[in-house]
Design a protein around this motif. Structure first.
Motif, PDB file in Angstrom:
ATOM      1  N   VAL A 113       0.845  -1.198   0.000  1.00 15.72           N
ATOM      2  CA  VAL A 113       0.000   0.000   0.000  1.00 15.72           C
ATOM      3  C   VAL A 113       0.880   1.247   0.000  1.00 15.72           C
ATOM      4  O   VAL A 113       0.569   2.247  -0.660  1.00 15.72           O
ATOM      5  N   GLU A 114       1.997   1.179   0.711  1.00 15.83           N
ATOM      6  CA  GLU A 114       2.920   2.314   0.766  1.00 15.83           C
ATOM      7  C   GLU A 114       3.507   2.605  -0.616  1.00 15.83           C
ATOM      8  O   GLU A 114       3.669   3.771  -1.004  1.00 15.83           O
ATOM      9  N   GLU A 115       3.820   1.556  -1.376  1.00 14.53           N
ATOM     10  CA  GLU A 115       4.351   1.747  -2.734  1.00 14.53           C
ATOM     11  C   GLU A 115       3.286   2.347  -3.652  1.00 14.53           C
ATOM     12  O   GLU A 115       3.590   3.205  -4.490  1.00 14.53           O
ATOM     13  N   LEU A 116       2.050   1.903  -3.496  1.00  7.86           N
ATOM     14  CA  LEU A 116       0.950   2.480  -4.272  1.00  7.86           C
ATOM     15  C   LEU A 116       0.827   3.973  -3.988  1.00  7.86           C
ATOM     16  O   LEU A 116       0.662   4.790  -4.898  1.00  7.86           O
ATOM     17  N   LYS A 117       0.929   4.310  -2.715  1.00  5.67           N
ATOM     18  CA  LYS A 117       0.795   5.708  -2.295  1.00  5.67           C
ATOM     19  C   LYS A 117       1.949   6.557  -2.830  1.00  5.67           C
ATOM     20  O   LYS A 117       1.743   7.676  -3.306  1.00  5.67           O
ATOM     21  N   LYS A 118       3.174   6.018  -2.759  1.00  7.44           N
ATOM     22  CA  LYS A 118       4.339   6.759  -3.250  1.00  7.44           C
ATOM     23  C   LYS A 118       4.219   7.040  -4.746  1.00  7.44           C
ATOM     24  O   LYS A 118       4.555   8.125  -5.222  1.00  7.44           O
ATOM     25  N   ALA A 119       3.755   6.047  -5.490  1.00 13.81           N
ATOM     26  CA  ALA A 119       3.595   6.225  -6.937  1.00 13.81           C
ATOM     27  C   ALA A 119       2.487   7.225  -7.242  1.00 13.81           C
ATOM     28  O   ALA A 119       2.628   8.095  -8.107  1.00 13.81           O
ATOM     29  N   LEU A 120       1.399   7.121  -6.516  1.00  9.27           N
ATOM     30  CA  LEU A 120       0.237   7.981  -6.746  1.00  9.27           C
ATOM     31  C   LEU A 120       0.536   9.444  -6.453  1.00  9.27           C
ATOM     32  O   LEU A 120       0.086  10.344  -7.168  1.00  9.27           O
ATOM     33  N   PHE A 121       1.314   9.684  -5.397  1.00 14.03           N
ATOM     34  CA  PHE A 121       1.638  11.057  -5.005  1.00 14.03           C
ATOM     35  C   PHE A 121       3.069  11.428  -5.403  1.00 14.03           C
ATOM     36  O   PHE A 121       3.726  12.212  -4.724  1.00 14.03           O
ATOM     37  N   LEU A 122       3.525  10.860  -6.500  1.00 20.03           N
ATOM     38  CA  LEU A 122       4.880  11.098  -6.990  1.00 20.03           C
ATOM     39  C   LEU A 122       5.095  12.586  -7.264  1.00 20.03           C
ATOM     40  O   LEU A 122       4.396  13.195  -8.067  1.00 20.03           O
ATOM     41  N   LYS A 123       6.065  13.169  -6.563  1.00 19.05           N
ATOM     42  CA  LYS A 123       6.323  14.608  -6.714  1.00 19.05           C
ATOM     43  C   LYS A 123       7.298  14.881  -7.857  1.00 19.05           C
ATOM     44  O   LYS A 123       7.126  15.821  -8.621  1.00 19.05           O
ATOM     45  N   ASP A 124       8.325  14.056  -7.954  1.00 25.55           N
ATOM     46  CA  ASP A 124       9.314  14.229  -9.016  1.00 25.55           C
ATOM     47  C   ASP A 124       8.958  13.296 -10.167  1.00 25.55           C
ATOM     48  O   ASP A 124       9.331  12.134 -10.181  1.00 25.55           O
ATOM     49  N   THR A 125       8.208  13.806 -11.129  1.00 30.27           N
ATOM     50  CA  THR A 125       7.742  12.958 -12.231  1.00 30.27           C
ATOM     51  C   THR A 125       8.857  12.604 -13.208  1.00 30.27           C
ATOM     52  O   THR A 125       8.660  11.803 -14.114  1.00 30.27           O
ATOM     53  N   ASP A 126      10.031  13.215 -13.030  1.00 26.40           N
ATOM     54  CA  ASP A 126      11.175  12.841 -13.861  1.00 26.40           C
ATOM     55  C   ASP A 126      11.863  11.588 -13.307  1.00 26.40           C
ATOM     56  O   ASP A 126      12.689  10.972 -13.979  1.00 26.40           O
TER      57      ASP A 126
END
Length: 213
Positions: A113-126
């Motif tokens: 779930v933490e990985e899902l959240k990190k991907a979903l709220f990805l700040k650095d899209t690069d």
């Protein structure tokens, strides 16, 4: 007082049970709303134009166009869309192909779930975010004429190919697989499209020579 904009998500996944489970998880995140689940890869581009989503979770193995084809199509049309691959496939060649086609993240279906959240709220899209399982995956040398579509042949499609290689007819195939001839035809069309081979004899020859079954 201004209200924070909802992050609108689309899930592209043909396994209903998994898609509904993912929807339930994502809807629990603050400020996130799953707008729609799409099962058919052919419908994604049109739905995106209508729904104006911010994020898409995209499987690679789909009805219609496969996930890589969908990825290429929607990235060309939606430069600001956050595209997260969520799939069972861990092969590095697919991870790299998805990156080249414009995905922002690549997660396996056993992602936390933490990985899902990190991907979903990805700040650095690069930054290309991948789940931990990808790090431990053996590298496949893409220089050796590796065909990523070969990986996308499903177990069910391999069963169809095995029967064809044994000379079974479509009717016999349907009986063996306990399905309809119409479903067998759909499997065959998907296989032909993935491998770009439409002649039955050439298809069987390719399958046998490339150890697909």
């Amino acid at each position: 007082m201004s209200t924070k904009k909802l992050i609108k998500v689309i899930i592209v996944e043909d396994q209903k049970l998994f898609a509904n489970g993912l929807k339930e998880i994502l809807n629990k995140f603050e400020g996130v709303e799953v707008a729609k689940i799409i099962e058919n890869g052919n419908l994604v581009s049109k739905e995106l134009d209508t729904l104006k989503a911010d994020v898409i979770f995209l499987d690679l193995n789909l009805i219609g166009k496969n996930g890589l084809e969908v990825l290429q199509e929607i990235r060309e049309q939606h430069s600001d869309l956050l595209i997260i691959i969520l799939t069972m496939y861990q092969e590095k060649v697919l991870v790299e192909k998805a990156k080249k086609l414009g995905a922002n993240a690549y997660l396996t279906k056993d992602a936390t779930v933490e990985e899902l959240k990190k991907a979903l709220f990805l700040k650095d899209t690069d930054h290309y975010f991948t789940s931990k399982a990808i790090t431990n995956t053996k590298q496949i040398d893409s220089k050796n004429n590796f065909d990523d579509n070969k990986i996308l042949i499903t177990d069910r499609e391999k069963e169809v190919l095995k029967c064809l290689a044994k000379g079974k007819t479509k009717s016999e195939l349907a009986e063996i697989l306990k399905t309809s001839t119409n479903t067998v035809n759909i499997h065959l069309k998907n296989i032909q499209r993935k491998l770009n081979i439409y002649n039955p004899q050439e298809l069987i020859s390719y399958v046998l020579n490339n150890n697909i079954i």
